[in-house]
Design a protein around this motif. Structure first.
Motif, PDB file in Angstrom:
ATOM      1  N   ILE A  33      -1.279   9.381  -9.030  1.00 21.44           N
ATOM      2  CA  ILE A  33      -0.658  10.547  -8.415  1.00 21.44           C
ATOM      3  C   ILE A  33      -1.636  11.254  -7.487  1.00 21.44           C
ATOM      4  O   ILE A  33      -1.289  11.616  -6.356  1.00 21.44           O
ATOM      5  CB  ILE A  33      -0.142  11.507  -9.505  1.00 21.44           C
ATOM      6  CG1 ILE A  33       1.061  10.881 -10.230  1.00 21.44           C
ATOM      7  CG2 ILE A  33       0.250  12.859  -8.910  1.00 21.44           C
ATOM      8  CD1 ILE A  33       1.525  11.653 -11.435  1.00 21.44           C
ATOM      9  N   LYS A  34      -2.864  11.449  -7.929  1.00 21.13           N
ATOM     10  CA  LYS A  34      -3.850  12.151  -7.098  1.00 21.13           C
ATOM     11  C   LYS A  34      -4.145  11.380  -5.820  1.00 21.13           C
ATOM     12  O   LYS A  34      -4.378  11.973  -4.762  1.00 21.13           O
ATOM     13  CB  LYS A  34      -5.139  12.376  -7.889  1.00 21.13           C
ATOM     14  CG  LYS A  34      -5.044  13.466  -8.944  1.00 21.13           C
ATOM     15  CD  LYS A  34      -6.367  13.618  -9.677  1.00 21.13           C
ATOM     16  CE  LYS A  34      -6.360  14.834 -10.595  1.00 21.13           C
ATOM     17  NZ  LYS A  34      -5.334  14.755 -11.643  1.00 21.13           N
ATOM     18  N   ARG A  35      -4.161  10.054  -5.904  1.00 20.73           N
ATOM     19  CA  ARG A  35      -4.493   9.250  -4.732  1.00 20.73           C
ATOM     20  C   ARG A  35      -3.313   9.115  -3.770  1.00 20.73           C
ATOM     21  O   ARG A  35      -3.495   9.143  -2.550  1.00 20.73           O
ATOM     22  CB  ARG A  35      -4.940   7.859  -5.180  1.00 20.73           C
ATOM     23  CG  ARG A  35      -5.336   6.940  -4.001  1.00 20.73           C
ATOM     24  CD  ARG A  35      -5.822   5.588  -4.473  1.00 20.73           C
ATOM     25  NE  ARG A  35      -4.763   4.820  -5.130  1.00 20.73           N
ATOM     26  CZ  ARG A  35      -4.736   4.536  -6.434  1.00 20.73           C
ATOM     27  NH1 ARG A  35      -5.708   4.945  -7.223  1.00 20.73           N
ATOM     28  NH2 ARG A  35      -3.742   3.833  -6.945  1.00 20.73           N
ATOM     29  N   ALA A  36      -2.110   8.947  -4.298  1.00 20.09           N
ATOM     30  CA  ALA A  36      -1.003   8.498  -3.455  1.00 20.09           C
ATOM     31  C   ALA A  36       0.063   9.541  -3.175  1.00 20.09           C
ATOM     32  O   ALA A  36       0.828   9.382  -2.224  1.00 20.09           O
ATOM     33  CB  ALA A  36      -0.338   7.267  -4.098  1.00 20.09           C
ATOM     34  N   ALA A  37       0.138  10.585  -3.981  1.00 20.47           N
ATOM     35  CA  ALA A  37       1.241  11.538  -3.829  1.00 20.47           C
ATOM     36  C   ALA A  37       0.849  12.705  -2.943  1.00 20.47           C
ATOM     37  O   ALA A  37       0.817  13.858  -3.382  1.00 20.47           O
ATOM     38  CB  ALA A  37       1.708  12.027  -5.190  1.00 20.47           C
ATOM     39  N   ALA A  38       0.566  12.417  -1.683  1.00 20.23           N
ATOM     40  CA  ALA A  38       0.166  13.462  -0.748  1.00 20.23           C
ATOM     41  C   ALA A  38       1.374  14.157  -0.141  1.00 20.23           C
ATOM     42  O   ALA A  38       1.276  15.281   0.345  1.00 20.23           O
ATOM     43  CB  ALA A  38      -0.704  12.874   0.367  1.00 20.23           C
ATOM     44  N   THR A  51      -3.733  -0.710  -5.601  1.00 22.48           N
ATOM     45  CA  THR A  51      -3.438  -1.054  -4.213  1.00 22.48           C
ATOM     46  C   THR A  51      -2.622   0.042  -3.529  1.00 22.48           C
ATOM     47  O   THR A  51      -2.744   0.257  -2.324  1.00 22.48           O
ATOM     48  CB  THR A  51      -2.662  -2.387  -4.153  1.00 22.48           C
ATOM     49  OG1 THR A  51      -3.457  -3.416  -4.739  1.00 22.48           O
ATOM     50  CG2 THR A  51      -2.331  -2.773  -2.715  1.00 22.48           C
ATOM     51  N   VAL A  52      -1.802   0.742  -4.292  1.00 23.11           N
ATOM     52  CA  VAL A  52      -0.911   1.746  -3.719  1.00 23.11           C
ATOM     53  C   VAL A  52      -1.715   2.973  -3.312  1.00 23.11           C
ATOM     54  O   VAL A  52      -2.375   3.605  -4.125  1.00 23.11           O
ATOM     55  CB  VAL A  52       0.186   2.148  -4.742  1.00 23.11           C
ATOM     56  CG1 VAL A  52       1.053   3.269  -4.173  1.00 23.11           C
ATOM     57  CG2 VAL A  52       1.042   0.949  -5.120  1.00 23.11           C
ATOM     58  N   SER A  53      -1.650   3.301  -2.027  1.00 25.03           N
ATOM     59  CA  SER A  53      -2.385   4.455  -1.513  1.00 25.03           C
ATOM     60  C   SER A  53      -1.461   5.569  -1.047  1.00 25.03           C
ATOM     61  O   SER A  53      -1.929   6.641  -0.698  1.00 25.03           O
ATOM     62  CB  SER A  53      -3.284   4.032  -0.339  1.00 25.03           C
ATOM     63  OG  SER A  53      -2.517   3.484   0.714  1.00 25.03           O
ATOM     64  N   ARG A  54      -0.142   5.306  -1.077  1.00 25.87           N
ATOM     65  CA  ARG A  54       0.773   6.334  -0.572  1.00 25.87           C
ATOM     66  C   ARG A  54       2.143   6.195  -1.214  1.00 25.87           C
ATOM     67  O   ARG A  54       2.711   5.099  -1.251  1.00 25.87           O
ATOM     68  CB  ARG A  54       0.901   6.230   0.945  1.00 25.87           C
ATOM     69  CG  ARG A  54       1.747   7.310   1.604  1.00 25.87           C
ATOM     70  CD  ARG A  54       1.862   7.080   3.089  1.00 25.87           C
ATOM     71  NE  ARG A  54       2.730   8.052   3.736  1.00 25.87           N
ATOM     72  CZ  ARG A  54       3.327   7.862   4.910  1.00 25.87           C
ATOM     73  NH1 ARG A  54       3.098   6.737   5.574  1.00 25.87           N
ATOM     74  NH2 ARG A  54       4.108   8.790   5.420  1.00 25.87           N
ATOM     75  N   ARG A 106       0.827  -1.201   0.000  1.00 23.23           N
ATOM     76  CA  ARG A 106       0.000   0.000   0.000  1.00 23.23           C
ATOM     77  C   ARG A 106       0.865   1.255   0.000  1.00 23.23           C
ATOM     78  O   ARG A 106       0.396   2.334  -0.345  1.00 23.23           O
ATOM     79  CB  ARG A 106      -0.929  -0.003   1.223  1.00 23.23           C
ATOM     80  CG  ARG A 106      -1.930  -1.150   1.229  1.00 23.23           C
ATOM     81  CD  ARG A 106      -2.902  -1.027   2.391  1.00 23.23           C
ATOM     82  NE  ARG A 106      -3.703   0.179   2.309  1.00 23.23           N
ATOM     83  CZ  ARG A 106      -4.800   0.301   1.564  1.00 23.23           C
ATOM     84  NH1 ARG A 106      -5.211  -0.714   0.831  1.00 23.23           N
ATOM     85  NH2 ARG A 106      -5.471   1.423   1.549  1.00 23.23           N
ATOM     86  N   ARG A 107       2.127   1.091   0.381  1.00 28.11           N
ATOM     87  CA  ARG A 107       3.032   2.240   0.485  1.00 28.11           C
ATOM     88  C   ARG A 107       4.292   1.967  -0.318  1.00 28.11           C
ATOM     89  O   ARG A 107       4.920   0.915  -0.172  1.00 28.11           O
ATOM     90  CB  ARG A 107       3.389   2.473   1.947  1.00 28.11           C
ATOM     91  CG  ARG A 107       4.425   3.556   2.210  1.00 28.11           C
ATOM     92  CD  ARG A 107       4.779   3.580   3.698  1.00 28.11           C
ATOM     93  NE  ARG A 107       5.787   4.563   4.010  1.00 28.11           N
ATOM     94  CZ  ARG A 107       7.103   4.373   3.870  1.00 28.11           C
ATOM     95  NH1 ARG A 107       7.562   3.212   3.391  1.00 28.11           N
ATOM     96  NH2 ARG A 107       7.963   5.323   4.202  1.00 28.11           N
ATOM     97  N   LEU A 108       4.671   2.925  -1.167  1.00 26.53           N
ATOM     98  CA  LEU A 108       5.944   2.874  -1.871  1.00 26.53           C
ATOM     99  C   LEU A 108       6.836   3.952  -1.269  1.00 26.53           C
ATOM    100  O   LEU A 108       6.475   5.138  -1.288  1.00 26.53           O
ATOM    101  CB  LEU A 108       5.753   3.108  -3.369  1.00 26.53           C
ATOM    102  CG  LEU A 108       4.944   2.052  -4.135  1.00 26.53           C
ATOM    103  CD1 LEU A 108       4.770   2.479  -5.590  1.00 26.53           C
ATOM    104  CD2 LEU A 108       5.623   0.689  -4.062  1.00 26.53           C
ATOM    105  N   GLY A 109       7.974   3.557  -0.720  1.00 28.67           N
ATOM    106  CA  GLY A 109       8.826   4.493  -0.004  1.00 28.67           C
ATOM    107  C   GLY A 109      10.091   4.863  -0.756  1.00 28.67           C
ATOM    108  O   GLY A 109      10.700   4.017  -1.416  1.00 28.67           O
ATOM    109  N   PHE A 110      10.462   6.133  -0.648  1.00 26.26           N
ATOM    110  CA  PHE A 110      11.674   6.653  -1.260  1.00 26.26           C
ATOM    111  C   PHE A 110      12.343   7.610  -0.276  1.00 26.26           C
ATOM    112  O   PHE A 110      11.730   8.038   0.697  1.00 26.26           O
ATOM    113  CB  PHE A 110      11.359   7.377  -2.573  1.00 26.26           C
ATOM    114  CG  PHE A 110      10.634   6.524  -3.575  1.00 26.26           C
ATOM    115  CD1 PHE A 110      11.336   5.684  -4.422  1.00 26.26           C
ATOM    116  CD2 PHE A 110       9.246   6.516  -3.637  1.00 26.26           C
ATOM    117  CE1 PHE A 110      10.676   4.873  -5.331  1.00 26.26           C
ATOM    118  CE2 PHE A 110       8.571   5.711  -4.546  1.00 26.26           C
ATOM    119  CZ  PHE A 110       9.294   4.884  -5.392  1.00 26.26           C
ATOM    120  N   ALA A 111      13.592   7.941  -0.548  1.00 25.86           N
ATOM    121  CA  ALA A 111      14.319   8.847   0.333  1.00 25.86           C
ATOM    122  C   ALA A 111      13.853  10.285   0.120  1.00 25.86           C
ATOM    123  O   ALA A 111      13.480  10.677  -0.994  1.00 25.86           O
ATOM    124  CB  ALA A 111      15.821   8.742   0.073  1.00 25.86           C
ATOM    125  N   ALA A 112      13.873  11.057   1.190  1.00 32.54           N
ATOM    126  CA  ALA A 112      13.493  12.460   1.109  1.00 32.54           C
ATOM    127  C   ALA A 112      14.380  13.180   0.102  1.00 32.54           C
ATOM    128  O   ALA A 112      15.600  12.999   0.079  1.00 32.54           O
ATOM    129  CB  ALA A 112      13.611  13.118   2.483  1.00 32.54           C
TER     130      ALA A 112
END
Length: 207
Positions: free
Chosen positions: A55-60, A199-202, A31-37
């Motif tokens: 993008i609209k759903r997950a790129a908050a 599935t990806v929400s963030r 549900r979460r795809l993580g990257f470095a700041a």
């Protein structure tokens, strides 16, 4: 590199540090795809394939630069009878101006890209290097039928010529990724189909 068959008979790569394949019924999409700041994430795929929806759903977090948002903003300002082709250069200029301003800020950025603009990825990779961060590609693998359906649902399509050009570019990106080779300048590629993308929400950026 070992492969297995994914949805619709596609070759599906074994996950590596460079390429992560989340397509197919056997994949377990997080549900979460993580990257470095400070990293830059570019979302590519066919027109109508679900890039803006993701993008609209997950790129908050961080900033999101979506060419579709720019186009819609200009469409609201223009006469309905005026063809989009007339003011398309203005839309593109506005989109890249907003992208440039976001990149200058040093913030984490999620960028909409149709997959045909390799020069844009080159500029994004250079911007990531200047800030000492990385560029990552999220590649949406939707079928032409799914993409055309998505265009119909939003009431906006592209010409047959443009769609074929996009399709060729995305196919080349997929082949490279399935061979374990991210595009030049990209530190990683994550492959998503429609199911796993939903599935990806963030899309998260952490220090």
């Amino acid at each position: 590199m070992p492969t297995q068959r994914g949805a619709r008979g596609r070759a599906r790569t074994a996950d590596t540090g460079l390429v992560r394949d989340l397509r197919g019924p056997a994949a377990h999409a997080p549900r979460r795809l993580g990257f470095a700041a400070g990293d830059i994430v570019v979302v590519s795929g066919l027109p109508g394939g679900g890039k803006s929806t993701l993008i609209k759903r997950a790129a908050a977090e961080g900033g999101a630069v979506d060419s579709q948002d720019t186009r819609e903003a200009w469409e609201r300002r223009m006469p309905a009878a005026l063809p989009y082709a007339v003011y398309r250069p203005l839309v593109r200029a506005a989109h890249y101006w907003g992208l440039w301003r976001m990149l200058r800020s040093g913030a984490s950025v999620v960028v909409h890209d149709c997959g045909t603009q390799s020069w844009v990825r080159g500029l994004l990779a250079a911007a990531a290097r200047r800030r000492g961060r990385a560029l990552h590609l999220l590649l949406l693998d939707s079928s032409p039928e799914e993409a055309l359906s998505g265009q119909a649902a939003r009431g906006r399509g592209v010409s047959a010529y443009a769609f074929a050009r996009h399709r060729g570019a995305v196919t080349r990106l997929l082949r490279e990724a399935e061979a374990g080779r991210p595009p030049a300048g990209c530190a990683s590629v994550t492959l998503l189909d429609r199911r796993s993308a939903a599935t990806v929400s963030r899309i998260a950026f952490t220090a």
